[in-house]
Write a protein that holds these residues in place. Structure first.
Motif, PDB file in Angstrom:
ATOM      1  N   ALA A  16     -70.516 -50.283  79.154  1.00 15.06           N
ATOM      2  CA  ALA A  16     -70.730 -51.490  78.344  1.00 15.06           C
ATOM      3  C   ALA A  16     -69.546 -52.443  78.486  1.00 15.06           C
ATOM      4  CB  ALA A  16     -70.936 -51.104  76.881  1.00 15.06           C
ATOM      5  N   LEU A  17     -68.342 -51.884  78.540  1.00 13.73           N
ATOM      6  CA  LEU A  17     -67.148 -52.706  78.733  1.00 13.73           C
ATOM      7  C   LEU A  17     -67.104 -53.328  80.123  1.00 13.73           C
ATOM      8  CD1 LEU A  17     -64.481 -50.559  76.909  1.00 13.73           C
ATOM      9  CD2 LEU A  17     -64.853 -53.004  76.540  1.00 13.73           C
ATOM     10  N   LYS A  18     -67.472 -52.555  81.126  1.00 14.83           N
ATOM     11  CA  LYS A  18     -67.507 -53.102  82.485  1.00 14.83           C
ATOM     12  C   LYS A  18     -68.490 -54.263  82.564  1.00 14.83           C
ATOM     13  CE  LYS A  18     -66.265 -48.862  84.997  1.00 14.83           C
ATOM     14  NZ  LYS A  18     -66.736 -47.856  85.989  1.00 14.83           N
ATOM     15  N   ILE A  19     -69.643 -54.087  81.939  1.00  9.35           N
ATOM     16  CA  ILE A  19     -70.669 -55.131  81.957  1.00  9.35           C
ATOM     17  C   ILE A  19     -70.160 -56.386  81.248  1.00  9.35           C
ATOM     18  CG2 ILE A  19     -72.922 -55.767  80.979  1.00  9.35           C
ATOM     19  CD1 ILE A  19     -73.781 -52.829  81.610  1.00  9.35           C
ATOM     20  N   TYR A  20     -69.551 -56.201  80.090  1.00  5.12           N
ATOM     21  CA  TYR A  20     -69.030 -57.356  79.334  1.00  5.12           C
ATOM     22  C   TYR A  20     -68.016 -58.137  80.167  1.00  5.12           C
ATOM     23  CZ  TYR A  20     -66.570 -60.148  75.873  1.00  5.12           C
ATOM     24  OH  TYR A  20     -66.003 -61.198  75.198  1.00  5.12           O
ATOM     25  N   HIS A  21     -67.056 -57.432  80.721  1.00 10.29           N
ATOM     26  CA  HIS A  21     -65.976 -58.119  81.433  1.00 10.29           C
ATOM     27  C   HIS A  21     -66.427 -58.661  82.791  1.00 10.29           C
ATOM     28  CE1 HIS A  21     -62.761 -57.521  78.565  1.00 10.29           C
ATOM     29  NE2 HIS A  21     -63.235 -56.314  78.343  1.00 10.29           N
ATOM     30  N   MET A  22     -67.377 -57.992  83.425  1.00 10.34           N
ATOM     31  CA  MET A  22     -67.902 -58.532  84.678  1.00 10.34           C
ATOM     32  C   MET A  22     -68.705 -59.797  84.403  1.00 10.34           C
ATOM     33  SD  MET A  22     -67.670 -57.970  87.914  1.00 10.34           S
ATOM     34  CE  MET A  22     -67.279 -56.217  88.065  1.00 10.34           C
ATOM     35  N   GLU A  23     -69.439 -59.806  83.316  1.00 10.03           N
ATOM     36  CA  GLU A  23     -70.183 -61.012  82.955  1.00 10.03           C
ATOM     37  C   GLU A  23     -69.227 -62.174  82.674  1.00 10.03           C
ATOM     38  OE1 GLU A  23     -73.936 -62.304  80.178  1.00 10.03           O
ATOM     39  OE2 GLU A  23     -72.573 -60.783  79.399  1.00 10.03           O
ATOM     40  N   GLN A  24     -68.095 -61.870  82.025  1.00  9.96           N
ATOM     41  CA  GLN A  24     -67.105 -62.918  81.775  1.00  9.96           C
ATOM     42  C   GLN A  24     -66.613 -63.533  83.083  1.00  9.96           C
ATOM     43  OE1 GLN A  24     -66.245 -64.076  78.568  1.00  9.96           O
ATOM     44  NE2 GLN A  24     -68.042 -62.786  78.216  1.00  9.96           N
ATOM     45  N   GLU A  25     -66.482 -62.699  84.107  1.00  8.44           N
ATOM     46  CA  GLU A  25     -66.047 -63.215  85.415  1.00  8.44           C
ATOM     47  C   GLU A  25     -67.078 -64.165  86.009  1.00  8.44           C
ATOM     48  OE1 GLU A  25     -63.054 -62.774  87.162  1.00  8.44           O
ATOM     49  OE2 GLU A  25     -62.518 -62.155  85.127  1.00  8.44           O
ATOM     50  N   THR A  26     -68.350 -63.930  85.755  1.00  6.59           N
ATOM     51  CA  THR A  26     -69.395 -64.816  86.296  1.00  6.59           C
ATOM     52  C   THR A  26     -69.421 -66.154  85.572  1.00  6.59           C
ATOM     53  OG1 THR A  26     -71.195 -64.101  84.813  1.00  6.59           O
ATOM     54  CG2 THR A  26     -70.814 -62.781  86.813  1.00  6.59           C
ATOM     55  N   LEU A  27     -68.765 -66.244  84.421  1.00  2.51           N
ATOM     56  CA  LEU A  27     -68.798 -67.469  83.618  1.00  2.51           C
ATOM     57  C   LEU A  27     -67.544 -68.324  83.775  1.00  2.51           C
ATOM     58  CD1 LEU A  27     -70.238 -65.888  80.328  1.00  2.51           C
ATOM     59  CD2 LEU A  27     -71.498 -67.097  82.129  1.00  2.51           C
ATOM     60  N   ARG A  28     -66.627 -67.881  84.619  1.00  2.00           N
ATOM     61  CA  ARG A  28     -65.360 -68.601  84.777  1.00  2.00           C
ATOM     62  C   ARG A  28     -65.559 -69.939  85.492  1.00  2.00           C
ATOM     63  NH1 ARG A  28     -61.151 -64.827  87.666  1.00  2.00           N
ATOM     64  NH2 ARG A  28     -60.181 -66.887  87.927  1.00  2.00           N
ATOM     65  N   SER A  29     -65.015 -70.977  84.880  1.00  2.00           N
ATOM     66  CA  SER A  29     -65.102 -72.310  85.496  1.00  2.00           C
ATOM     67  C   SER A  29     -63.989 -72.544  86.506  1.00  2.00           C
ATOM     68  CB  SER A  29     -65.050 -73.391  84.410  1.00  2.00           C
ATOM     69  OG  SER A  29     -63.834 -73.300  83.680  1.00  2.00           O
ATOM     70  N   ASP A  30     -62.962 -71.672  86.485  1.00  2.00           N
ATOM     71  CA  ASP A  30     -61.829 -71.861  87.389  1.00  2.00           C
ATOM     72  C   ASP A  30     -61.901 -70.966  88.626  1.00  2.00           C
ATOM     73  OD1 ASP A  30     -61.497 -69.491  85.966  1.00  2.00           O
ATOM     74  OD2 ASP A  30     -59.307 -69.619  85.982  1.00  2.00           O
ATOM     75  N   ALA A  31     -63.005 -70.246  88.782  1.00  3.17           N
ATOM     76  CA  ALA A  31     -63.131 -69.314  89.904  1.00  3.17           C
ATOM     77  C   ALA A  31     -63.970 -69.925  91.022  1.00  3.17           C
ATOM     78  CB  ALA A  31     -63.762 -68.007  89.440  1.00  3.17           C
ATOM     79  N   ALA A  32     -63.697 -69.476  92.244  1.00 13.36           N
ATOM     80  CA  ALA A  32     -64.431 -69.966  93.414  1.00 13.36           C
ATOM     81  C   ALA A  32     -65.868 -69.456  93.391  1.00 13.36           C
ATOM     82  CB  ALA A  32     -63.726 -69.510  94.686  1.00 13.36           C
ATOM     83  N   PRO A  33     -66.792 -70.197  94.025  1.00 12.34           N
ATOM     84  CA  PRO A  33     -68.204 -69.779  94.036  1.00 12.34           C
ATOM     85  C   PRO A  33     -68.420 -68.386  94.618  1.00 12.34           C
ATOM     86  CG  PRO A  33     -68.010 -72.059  94.737  1.00 12.34           C
ATOM     87  CD  PRO A  33     -66.607 -71.527  94.626  1.00 12.34           C
ATOM     88  N   ASP A  34     -67.643 -68.017  95.651  1.00  7.83           N
ATOM     89  CA  ASP A  34     -67.850 -66.697  96.241  1.00  7.83           C
ATOM     90  C   ASP A  34     -67.407 -65.591  95.271  1.00  7.83           C
ATOM     91  OD1 ASP A  34     -65.183 -67.397  96.493  1.00  7.83           O
ATOM     92  OD2 ASP A  34     -64.905 -66.339  98.393  1.00  7.83           O
ATOM     93  N   HIS A  35     -66.409 -65.882  94.443  1.00  3.95           N
ATOM     94  CA  HIS A  35     -65.994 -64.914  93.415  1.00  3.95           C
ATOM     95  C   HIS A  35     -67.115 -64.737  92.385  1.00  3.95           C
ATOM     96  CE1 HIS A  35     -63.335 -62.805  90.579  1.00  3.95           C
ATOM     97  NE2 HIS A  35     -63.899 -63.550  89.641  1.00  3.95           N
TER      98      HIS A  35
END
Length: 201
Positions: free
Chosen positions: A123-142
């Motif tokens: 559940a923690l992995k899912i939460y934090h991985m989802e947060q990574e998909t929502l980052r506005s400062d990350a590159a599209p490939d990330h």
């Protein structure tokens, strides 16, 4: 099904923690102490705190003395986590105490509580991985890479949830039986860790 309850409680614990996002913020468990939900919430809160402790200690700029303090806190938290898992197993041992196992019943590779432990971490992995998909400062490939990983984690949660429900059903009808071994961690015990007991001489 118990996995649905567990996943819901785990998500609530993670969301509640991130309201303040502070390791030392006191936990306010919303569930009655005599229910399994109380233990699920406690378990996931411990996991969430420890997740963030692990983040802090990996800071390359951290002072070594501060890192050592965090490592000791992580060790203490891990012991608390283990104790809580064993409380959950005690709950299920009591719940199934009157079930008579079939003559050909088999024991599982892990107890229900240790499977639920993996579900909490997931559940923690899912939460934090989802947060990574929502980052506005990350590159599209990330973002794309993290989304692919998130999809796999979600599938893994479905599979693990089903397996946990099947295990508990099998135990309830005697197809499988519970056999629990205490973890017997040695590194925190001053009578078993040679570094600790050598210092007493």
């Amino acid at each position: 099904m118990i996995s649905s309850i567990a996943n819901s409680v785990f998500q609530r614990a993670i969301d509640d923690y991130h309201v303040y996002d502070a390791i030392d913020h006191p936990m306010e468990n919303p569930y009655a102490q005599d229910g399994i939900e109380h233990l699920f919430y406690l378990k996931c809160w411990i996991d969430t705190m420890q997740w963030h402790m692990e983040d802090v200690v990996r800071n390359p700029e951290i002072d070594p003395a501060e890192a050592l303090n965090w490592k000791r806190r992580i060790d203490s938290s891990n012991q608390y986590r283990t104790d809580t898992v064993e409380y959950i197993d005690s709950y299920y041992l009591a719940k199934f105490a009157d079930v008579e196992a079939l003559a050909d019943a088999k024991v599982n590779t892990e107890s229900p509580a240790w499977a639920l432990d993996r579900l909490s971490i997931l559940a923690l992995k899912i939460y934090h991985m989802e947060q990574e998909t929502l980052r506005s400062d990350a590159a599209p490939d990330h973002i794309a890479s993290c989304q692919q990983k998130l999809n796999i984690l979600l599938e893994q949660r479905n599979d693990l949830s089903q397996s946990i429900d099947e295990l508990l059903t099998d135990i309830a009808v005697g197809i499988k039986y519970m056999k629990v071994y205490k973890q017997m961690k040695m590194y925190n015990d001053p009578s078993m860790n040679p570094v600790l007991y050598a210092n007493k001489k």
